[in-house]
Scaffold this motif. Structure first.
Motif, PDB file in Angstrom:
ATOM      1  N   ASN A  53       0.906  -0.891  -0.100  1.00  0.00           N
ATOM      2  CA  ASN A  53       0.107  -0.232   0.165  1.00  0.00           C
ATOM      3  C   ASN A  53       0.920   0.478   0.014  1.00  0.00           C
ATOM      4  O   ASN A  53       0.442   1.551   0.666  1.00  0.00           O
ATOM      5  CB  ASN A  53      -0.882   0.126   1.075  1.00  0.00           C
ATOM      6  N   LEU A  54       1.992   1.272  -0.872  1.00  0.00           N
ATOM      7  CA  LEU A  54       3.095   2.822  -0.543  1.00  0.00           C
ATOM      8  C   LEU A  54       2.119   3.079  -1.245  1.00  0.00           C
ATOM      9  O   LEU A  54       2.962   4.863  -1.644  1.00  0.00           O
ATOM     10  CB  LEU A  54       4.055   2.027  -1.721  1.00  0.00           C
ATOM     11  N   THR A  55       1.672   3.253  -2.505  1.00  0.00           N
ATOM     12  CA  THR A  55       0.348   4.403  -2.869  1.00  0.00           C
ATOM     13  C   THR A  55      -0.396   5.427  -1.722  1.00  0.00           C
ATOM     14  O   THR A  55       0.214   6.466  -1.585  1.00  0.00           O
ATOM     15  CB  THR A  55      -0.743   3.940  -4.253  1.00  0.00           C
ATOM     16  N   GLU A  56      -0.638   4.488  -1.178  1.00  0.00           N
ATOM     17  CA  GLU A  56      -1.069   5.058   0.187  1.00  0.00           C
ATOM     18  C   GLU A  56      -0.362   5.882   1.056  1.00  0.00           C
ATOM     19  O   GLU A  56      -0.357   7.583   1.530  1.00  0.00           O
ATOM     20  CB  GLU A  56      -2.352   4.734   1.063  1.00  0.00           C
ATOM     21  N   ILE A  57       0.433   5.767   1.198  1.00  0.00           N
ATOM     22  CA  ILE A  57       1.575   6.120   2.915  1.00  0.00           C
ATOM     23  C   ILE A  57       2.437   6.936   2.276  1.00  0.00           C
ATOM     24  O   ILE A  57       2.705   8.029   2.188  1.00  0.00           O
ATOM     25  CB  ILE A  57       2.211   4.812   2.875  1.00  0.00           C
ATOM     26  N   PHE A  58       3.158   6.911   0.446  1.00  0.00           N
ATOM     27  CA  PHE A  58       4.170   7.416   0.213  1.00  0.00           C
ATOM     28  C   PHE A  58       3.888   8.619  -1.117  1.00  0.00           C
ATOM     29  O   PHE A  58       4.814   9.473  -1.888  1.00  0.00           O
ATOM     30  CB  PHE A  58       5.548   6.713  -0.049  1.00  0.00           C
ATOM     31  N   GLY A  59       2.653   7.691  -2.192  1.00  0.00           N
ATOM     32  CA  GLY A  59       2.597   8.619  -3.101  1.00  0.00           C
ATOM     33  C   GLY A  59       3.060   7.636  -4.365  1.00  0.00           C
ATOM     34  O   GLY A  59       3.096   8.109  -5.298  1.00  0.00           O
ATOM     35  N   PHE A  60       3.464   6.730  -4.448  1.00  0.00           N
ATOM     36  CA  PHE A  60       4.220   5.875  -5.430  1.00  0.00           C
ATOM     37  C   PHE A  60       3.388   4.753  -6.354  1.00  0.00           C
ATOM     38  O   PHE A  60       2.092   4.385  -5.490  1.00  0.00           O
ATOM     39  CB  PHE A  60       5.541   5.290  -4.876  1.00  0.00           C
ATOM     40  N   GLU A  61       3.199   4.937  -7.382  1.00  0.00           N
ATOM     41  CA  GLU A  61       2.007   4.701  -7.853  1.00  0.00           C
ATOM     42  C   GLU A  61       2.605   3.073  -8.372  1.00  0.00           C
ATOM     43  O   GLU A  61       3.977   3.569  -9.724  1.00  0.00           O
ATOM     44  CB  GLU A  61       1.492   5.262  -9.067  1.00  0.00           C
ATOM     45  N   PRO A  62       1.795   1.669  -9.129  1.00  0.00           N
ATOM     46  CA  PRO A  62       2.735   1.007 -10.402  1.00  0.00           C
ATOM     47  C   PRO A  62       3.161   2.160 -11.561  1.00  0.00           C
ATOM     48  O   PRO A  62       2.193   3.212 -11.340  1.00  0.00           O
ATOM     49  CB  PRO A  62       1.353   0.285 -10.312  1.00  0.00           C
ATOM     50  N   GLY A  63       3.835   1.329 -11.908  1.00  0.00           N
ATOM     51  CA  GLY A  63       4.743   2.104 -13.030  1.00  0.00           C
ATOM     52  C   GLY A  63       5.634   2.981 -13.128  1.00  0.00           C
ATOM     53  O   GLY A  63       6.430   2.944 -14.157  1.00  0.00           O
ATOM     54  N   MET A  64       5.955   3.442 -11.623  1.00  0.00           N
ATOM     55  CA  MET A  64       7.324   4.477 -11.847  1.00  0.00           C
ATOM     56  C   MET A  64       8.220   3.991 -11.485  1.00  0.00           C
ATOM     57  O   MET A  64       8.043   2.433 -11.047  1.00  0.00           O
ATOM     58  CB  MET A  64       6.443   5.154  -9.979  1.00  0.00           C
ATOM     59  N   ARG A  65       8.973   4.618 -12.381  1.00  0.00           N
ATOM     60  CA  ARG A  65      10.179   3.494 -12.143  1.00  0.00           C
ATOM     61  C   ARG A  65      11.552   4.523 -11.032  1.00  0.00           C
ATOM     62  O   ARG A  65      10.943   5.445 -10.327  1.00  0.00           O
ATOM     63  CB  ARG A  65      11.117   3.817 -13.504  1.00  0.00           C
ATOM     64  N   PHE A  66      12.259   3.666 -10.406  1.00  0.00           N
ATOM     65  CA  PHE A  66      13.051   4.217  -9.631  1.00  0.00           C
ATOM     66  C   PHE A  66      14.617   3.666  -9.471  1.00  0.00           C
ATOM     67  O   PHE A  66      15.000   2.387 -10.086  1.00  0.00           O
ATOM     68  CB  PHE A  66      13.085   3.324  -7.508  1.00  0.00           C
ATOM     69  N   GLU A  67      15.396   5.091  -9.818  1.00  0.00           N
ATOM     70  CA  GLU A  67      16.630   4.609 -10.319  1.00  0.00           C
ATOM     71  C   GLU A  67      16.879   5.448  -9.725  1.00  0.00           C
ATOM     72  O   GLU A  67      17.482   6.931  -9.246  1.00  0.00           O
ATOM     73  CB  GLU A  67      17.372   4.970 -11.593  1.00  0.00           C
ATOM     74  N   GLY A  68      18.683   5.006  -8.505  1.00  0.00           N
ATOM     75  CA  GLY A  68      19.287   5.580  -7.544  1.00  0.00           C
ATOM     76  C   GLY A  68      18.925   6.943  -7.276  1.00  0.00           C
ATOM     77  O   GLY A  68      19.295   7.312  -6.627  1.00  0.00           O
ATOM     78  N   GLY A  69      18.063   5.606  -6.146  1.00  0.00           N
ATOM     79  CA  GLY A  69      16.982   6.447  -5.145  1.00  0.00           C
ATOM     80  C   GLY A  69      16.392   7.491  -5.444  1.00  0.00           C
ATOM     81  O   GLY A  69      15.510   8.202  -5.132  1.00  0.00           O
ATOM     82  N   LEU A  70      16.029   7.883  -6.755  1.00  0.00           N
ATOM     83  CA  LEU A  70      14.940   8.345  -7.487  1.00  0.00           C
ATOM     84  C   LEU A  70      13.868   7.800  -7.907  1.00  0.00           C
ATOM     85  O   LEU A  70      14.085   6.796  -8.431  1.00  0.00           O
ATOM     86  CB  LEU A  70      15.612   9.304  -8.108  1.00  0.00           C
TER      87      LEU A  70
END
Length: 72
Positions: free
Chosen positions: A49-66
């Motif tokens: 449930n990281l969308t509700e907690i941190f605003g991350f959404e499926p499809g977001m990419r994460f590279e180098g902590g960004l």
């Protein structure tokens, strides 16, 4: 990092919530992205449930902590 270990670390960050823990979650998801791919990242975002907690959404990419954002 195994997906189980990533899940454990992300659960701790999600329990605390907040800006700094969101940054830690981005670092963890960056490593998951590199080692296991986008599908694993999306699964963890939904499962914890990281969308509700941190605003991350499926499809977001994460590279180098960004968080790079959703591909169009």
């Amino acid at each position: 990092m195994t997906l189980d270990r990533a899940r454990q670390l992300l659960a701790v960050q999600a329990d605390f919530g907040g800006f700094y823990n969101g940054n830690s979650a981005k670092l963890i998801l960056s490593e998951v992205q590199r080692e296991h791919g986008q599908e694993a990242v999306d699964q963890l975002i939904q499962e914890l449930n990281l969308t509700e907690i941190f605003g991350f959404e499926p499809g977001m990419r994460f590279e180098g902590g960004l968080a790079i954002g959703k591909p169009y």
